[in-house]
Design a protein around this motif. Structure first.
Motif, PDB file in Angstrom:
ATOM      1  N   ALA A   1       2.776  12.838 -23.460  1.00 35.49           N
ATOM      2  CA  ALA A   1       1.805  11.301 -23.872  1.00 35.49           C
ATOM      3  C   ALA A   1       3.523  10.266 -23.934  1.00 35.49           C
ATOM      4  O   ALA A   1       4.447  10.589 -23.494  1.00 35.49           O
ATOM      5  N   ALA A   2       3.013   8.736 -23.868  1.00 39.48           N
ATOM      6  CA  ALA A   2       4.104   8.510 -23.501  1.00 39.48           C
ATOM      7  C   ALA A   2       3.638   6.918 -24.197  1.00 39.48           C
ATOM      8  O   ALA A   2       2.444   6.720 -24.009  1.00 39.48           O
ATOM      9  N   ILE A   3       4.786   5.850 -24.705  1.00 41.22           N
ATOM     10  CA  ILE A   3       4.421   5.072 -25.555  1.00 41.22           C
ATOM     11  C   ILE A   3       5.078   3.963 -24.945  1.00 41.22           C
ATOM     12  O   ILE A   3       6.471   3.223 -24.943  1.00 41.22           O
ATOM     13  N   ALA A   4       4.691   2.552 -24.462  1.00 41.99           N
ATOM     14  CA  ALA A   4       4.775   1.283 -23.350  1.00 41.99           C
ATOM     15  C   ALA A   4       6.170   0.787 -24.606  1.00 41.99           C
ATOM     16  O   ALA A   4       6.952   0.359 -23.824  1.00 41.99           O
TER      17      ALA A   4
ATOM     18  N   GLU B   1      -2.216  -5.918 -24.158  1.00 40.68           N
ATOM     19  CA  GLU B   1      -3.000  -5.207 -23.359  1.00 40.68           C
ATOM     20  C   GLU B   1      -3.286  -5.471 -22.123  1.00 40.68           C
ATOM     21  O   GLU B   1      -3.945  -4.595 -21.566  1.00 40.68           O
ATOM     22  N   ASP B   2      -2.036  -6.135 -20.867  1.00 39.47           N
ATOM     23  CA  ASP B   2      -2.075  -6.156 -19.818  1.00 39.47           C
ATOM     24  C   ASP B   2      -0.940  -6.129 -19.676  1.00 39.47           C
ATOM     25  O   ASP B   2       0.756  -5.444 -21.219  1.00 39.47           O
ATOM     26  N   GLY B   3       0.221  -5.177 -17.887  1.00 39.79           N
ATOM     27  CA  GLY B   3       0.821  -5.113 -18.409  1.00 39.79           C
ATOM     28  C   GLY B   3       2.059  -3.611 -19.295  1.00 39.79           C
ATOM     29  O   GLY B   3       3.135  -3.773 -19.198  1.00 39.79           O
ATOM     30  N   VAL B   4       1.387  -2.651 -18.919  1.00 38.66           N
ATOM     31  CA  VAL B   4       0.883  -1.841 -19.879  1.00 38.66           C
ATOM     32  C   VAL B   4       2.501  -0.849 -19.142  1.00 38.66           C
ATOM     33  O   VAL B   4       3.377  -0.074 -19.886  1.00 38.66           O
TER      34      VAL B   4
END
Length: 206
Positions: free
Chosen positions: A120-123, A40-43
């Motif tokens: 797009a990008a995927i963390a 949820e955070d720090g993506v």
């Protein structure tokens, strides 16, 4: 239109409609009880970390810094770099190095590198996806030159794969980039630049 063309056209329309309905029904039956998001955070932090794990260079910049940083990175590459014709002009406004907009296929091998945006990008996986739409150019531009600089906007980074895939059109030619091109097929020795850029640099615009 003659009778034969009309009949074949009717058949094609019926088959295409049935096929689309069957695909939609099959898609709706997929169980999606899996966890859709692991973070949820720090993506952006996670994305930068995962991309760097693939031996790519990650530079986190503000929107105002994009022109100067691109100019700085390209100044280290001898020769011309290719860019899509619809790449935002402000991104390269400070570049002194020669740029080739919409380079021909025959000229790609002679380029020092390429600069593109992404779709797009995927963390979670440190993956960047190009659908070769706006600011991305054709697939060959991202595969032939030995150096690739990709600009990734913060809002383009999805936390995980499901959300990223929902942003993409599966009918487009999708290229998934996870670090520089590399293989360890021969005696488990890593070799970079086998089927794509040897050097990948990523500008994450926050």
């Amino acid at each position: 239109m003659n009778a034969r063309e009309e009949i074949l056209g009717r058949i094609e329309r019926v088959v295409a409609t049935r096929a689309a309905a069957e695909v939609a029904a099959s898609y709706d039956r997929i169980d999606r009880g899996y966890l859709r998001r692991h973070h949820e955070d720090g993506v952006l932090d996670l994305f930068a970390e995962r991309v760097a794990d693939y031996r790519a260079t990650v530079l986190r910049v503000s929107a105002a810094e994009v022109p100067s940083v691109i100019a700085e990175r390209l100044a280290t590459r001898p020769g011309s770099c290719g860019v899509p014709g619809d790449l935002p002009s402000e991104w390269t406004s400070a570049v002194d190095a020669p740029l080739v907009r919409d380079p021909s296929v025959s000229s790609l091998d002679g380029l020092a590198g390429a600069v593109t945006g992404c779709a797009a990008a995927i963390a979670e996986t440190g993956t960047i996806v190009l659908d070769h739409g706006v600011a991305q150019g054709p697939r060959a531009l991202s595969l032939v030159p030995d150096y690739h600089l990709i600009v990734v906007l913060a809002e383009q980074v999805a936390p995980d794969v499901p959300e990223a895939l929902e942003r993409l059109d599966a009918r487009r030619p999708l290229t998934f980039v996870s670090g520089p091109s590399a293989t360890s097929d021969i005696e488990l020795s890593r070799v970079e630049g086998v089927h794509g850029p040897r050097t990948l640099e990523v500008l994450v615009v926050e």
